[in-house]
Design a protein around this motif. Sequence first.
Motif, PDB file in Angstrom:
ATOM      1  N   VAL A  54       0.853  -1.186   0.000  1.00 53.01           N
ATOM      2  CA  VAL A  54       0.000   0.000   0.000  1.00 53.01           C
ATOM      3  C   VAL A  54       0.890   1.237   0.000  1.00 53.01           C
ATOM      4  O   VAL A  54       1.787   1.363   0.849  1.00 53.01           O
ATOM      5  CB  VAL A  54      -0.934   0.033   1.223  1.00 53.01           C
ATOM      6  N   TYR A  55       0.627   2.155  -0.925  1.00 53.70           N
ATOM      7  CA  TYR A  55       1.437   3.358  -1.086  1.00 53.70           C
ATOM      8  C   TYR A  55       0.633   4.607  -0.685  1.00 53.70           C
ATOM      9  O   TYR A  55      -0.539   4.737  -1.038  1.00 53.70           O
ATOM     10  CB  TYR A  55       1.879   3.524  -2.545  1.00 53.70           C
ATOM     11  N   SER A  56       1.275   5.517   0.022  1.00 57.81           N
ATOM     12  CA  SER A  56       0.669   6.821   0.289  1.00 57.81           C
ATOM     13  C   SER A  56       1.638   7.691   1.091  1.00 57.81           C
ATOM     14  O   SER A  56       2.706   7.239   1.521  1.00 57.81           O
ATOM     15  CB  SER A  56      -0.656   6.682   1.041  1.00 57.81           C
ATOM     16  N   HIS A  57       1.216   8.935   1.303  1.00 56.54           N
ATOM     17  CA  HIS A  57       1.972   9.848   2.158  1.00 56.54           C
ATOM     18  C   HIS A  57       1.917   9.333   3.589  1.00 56.54           C
ATOM     19  O   HIS A  57       0.905   8.762   4.018  1.00 56.54           O
ATOM     20  CB  HIS A  57       1.363  11.255   2.065  1.00 56.54           C
ATOM     21  N   PRO A  58       2.976   9.517   4.387  1.00 55.49           N
ATOM     22  CA  PRO A  58       2.973   8.994   5.761  1.00 55.49           C
ATOM     23  C   PRO A  58       1.809   9.478   6.610  1.00 55.49           C
ATOM     24  O   PRO A  58       1.274   8.722   7.429  1.00 55.49           O
ATOM     25  CB  PRO A  58       4.329   9.449   6.325  1.00 55.49           C
ATOM     26  N   HIS A  59       1.377  10.735   6.446  1.00 53.73           N
ATOM     27  CA  HIS A  59       0.227  11.223   7.199  1.00 53.73           C
ATOM     28  C   HIS A  59      -1.044  10.493   6.791  1.00 53.73           C
ATOM     29  O   HIS A  59      -1.890  10.172   7.636  1.00 53.73           O
ATOM     30  CB  HIS A  59       0.067  12.734   7.019  1.00 53.73           C
ATOM     31  N   ALA A  60      -1.205  10.220   5.511  1.00 48.36           N
ATOM     32  CA  ALA A  60      -2.401   9.508   5.040  1.00 48.36           C
ATOM     33  C   ALA A  60      -2.414   8.082   5.579  1.00 48.36           C
ATOM     34  O   ALA A  60      -3.460   7.571   5.993  1.00 48.36           O
ATOM     35  CB  ALA A  60      -2.442   9.509   3.519  1.00 48.36           C
ATOM     36  N   LEU A  61      -1.254   7.431   5.573  1.00 46.25           N
ATOM     37  CA  LEU A  61      -1.179   6.085   6.126  1.00 46.25           C
ATOM     38  C   LEU A  61      -1.550   6.084   7.605  1.00 46.25           C
ATOM     39  O   LEU A  61      -2.273   5.196   8.081  1.00 46.25           O
ATOM     40  CB  LEU A  61       0.234   5.517   5.933  1.00 46.25           C
ATOM     41  N   ALA A  62      -1.084   7.091   8.332  1.00 46.62           N
ATOM     42  CA  ALA A  62      -1.389   7.183   9.759  1.00 46.62           C
ATOM     43  C   ALA A  62      -2.865   7.473   9.993  1.00 46.62           C
ATOM     44  O   ALA A  62      -3.465   6.977  10.949  1.00 46.62           O
ATOM     45  CB  ALA A  62      -0.516   8.256  10.407  1.00 46.62           C
ATOM     46  N   GLN A  63      -3.455   8.288   9.135  1.00 46.65           N
ATOM     47  CA  GLN A  63      -4.877   8.623   9.277  1.00 46.65           C
ATOM     48  C   GLN A  63      -5.777   7.413   9.047  1.00 46.65           C
ATOM     49  O   GLN A  63      -6.937   7.413   9.459  1.00 46.65           O
ATOM     50  CB  GLN A  63      -5.249   9.733   8.289  1.00 46.65           C
ATOM     51  N   HIS A 110     -10.493   6.702   6.338  1.00 48.23           N
ATOM     52  CA  HIS A 110      -9.809   7.370   7.444  1.00 48.23           C
ATOM     53  C   HIS A 110     -10.494   7.008   8.755  1.00 48.23           C
ATOM     54  O   HIS A 110     -11.697   6.752   8.805  1.00 48.23           O
ATOM     55  CB  HIS A 110      -9.777   8.892   7.239  1.00 48.23           C
ATOM     56  N   ASP A 111      -9.716   7.001   9.832  1.00 50.85           N
ATOM     57  CA  ASP A 111     -10.178   6.452  11.111  1.00 50.85           C
ATOM     58  C   ASP A 111     -11.250   7.294  11.794  1.00 50.85           C
ATOM     59  O   ASP A 111     -12.081   6.764  12.526  1.00 50.85           O
ATOM     60  CB  ASP A 111      -8.988   6.287  12.067  1.00 50.85           C
ATOM     61  N   PHE A 112     -11.227   8.599  11.593  1.00 55.82           N
ATOM     62  CA  PHE A 112     -12.181   9.485  12.250  1.00 55.82           C
ATOM     63  C   PHE A 112     -12.855  10.375  11.213  1.00 55.82           C
ATOM     64  O   PHE A 112     -12.242  10.772  10.222  1.00 55.82           O
ATOM     65  CB  PHE A 112     -11.494  10.339  13.323  1.00 55.82           C
ATOM     66  N   HIS A 113     -14.108  10.727  11.486  1.00 60.03           N
ATOM     67  CA  HIS A 113     -14.904  11.476  10.511  1.00 60.03           C
ATOM     68  C   HIS A 113     -14.352  12.869  10.281  1.00 60.03           C
ATOM     69  O   HIS A 113     -14.216  13.311   9.139  1.00 60.03           O
ATOM     70  CB  HIS A 113     -16.364  11.561  10.972  1.00 60.03           C
ATOM     71  N   PHE A 114     -14.028  13.597  11.390  1.00 65.82           N
ATOM     72  CA  PHE A 114     -13.554  14.970  11.217  1.00 65.82           C
ATOM     73  C   PHE A 114     -12.070  14.945  10.872  1.00 65.82           C
ATOM     74  O   PHE A 114     -11.206  14.876  11.740  1.00 65.82           O
ATOM     75  CB  PHE A 114     -13.778  15.802  12.477  1.00 65.82           C
ATOM     76  N   ASN A 115     -11.773  14.971   9.607  1.00 62.68           N
ATOM     77  CA  ASN A 115     -10.394  14.918   9.130  1.00 62.68           C
ATOM     78  C   ASN A 115     -10.150  16.135   8.243  1.00 62.68           C
ATOM     79  O   ASN A 115     -10.623  16.185   7.103  1.00 62.68           O
ATOM     80  CB  ASN A 115     -10.139  13.625   8.353  1.00 62.68           C
TER      81      ASN A 115
END
Length: 290
Positions: free
Chosen positions: A109-118, A175-180
């Motif tokens: 899976v590829y993405s920006h580190p912040h996106a992966l964390a989200q 993403h893990d939470f709605h308010f992103n």
Amino acid sequence: MLTKDWESRVAYLGPEASFTHLAAGTVFAGEWLMPYATIPECIEAVANGEVEFAVVPLENALEGSVPLTIDYLFHDVELHVSAEILSPIEQHFMVHPEQVENWQDIKMVYSHPHALAQCHKYLYYRFRGVPLEQTTSTAAAAKYVAENPDRTIAAIGNDFAAKKYGLTIVEPNIHDFHFNHTRFFVLQKKNIRLDKTGHDNSPKTTLMIKLPVDDRSGALHQVLSVFAWRQLNLSKIESRPLKTGLGHYFFIMDVLEDEQAVMMQGAKEELRALGCEVKSLGTYFTYKKE
């Protein structure tokens, strides 16, 4: 929409269809947007006069600040914030059309580190053990997947990236939470705020403060008191390493006031009288992407 004359150029963290690209399009004419591969390249493009503005990510509601942006503005360049953009972030799981039938057997899976964390919870429960590869942006991840149709790989990014690079979204809103949401800074050399229609009317000022070198007890308390007795509201305070040794920090503070206001002028004078170094990134308005 904010527009400048025809010679204006705006750098953004690319490639096309990144979240930064979408944010930049909120306030600038799209035909003058110029993608750069990294945040430092965007910032240096302004500092070197290649472009008039740069749009870079600053802070995400789920993962916090982007240290590279903050540190570069403190240590490396003399730039000002002319506006900030608040943009909603929706992360989608996307694959090449040739891999749609195999998407649950993804090998990377590829993405920006912040996106992966989200999307940590989604990835943990659905693709535990699958390697995660960091890229410079979500759009770069989507572009890479599009260029490798024979590989069983996926990208995480926005729907614009999926359309731009011909990918299929197999799982939306992971993403893990709605308010992103993410804050983006619009940077330029001049300390001039962009003041057009469509912004939050409340001005905000960002200060970077280095405490006195003697590191005396109560120094941070004194700094906060400077704002408290003047009833200047701090919407954010964060520490970052000075890179001179363990325990050495500078602070970035967002103050909900115009830096030209009498109380703000007095606050900066008192901070310097206390032995602090104060760097103002300027006063700006907030533009919200719907």
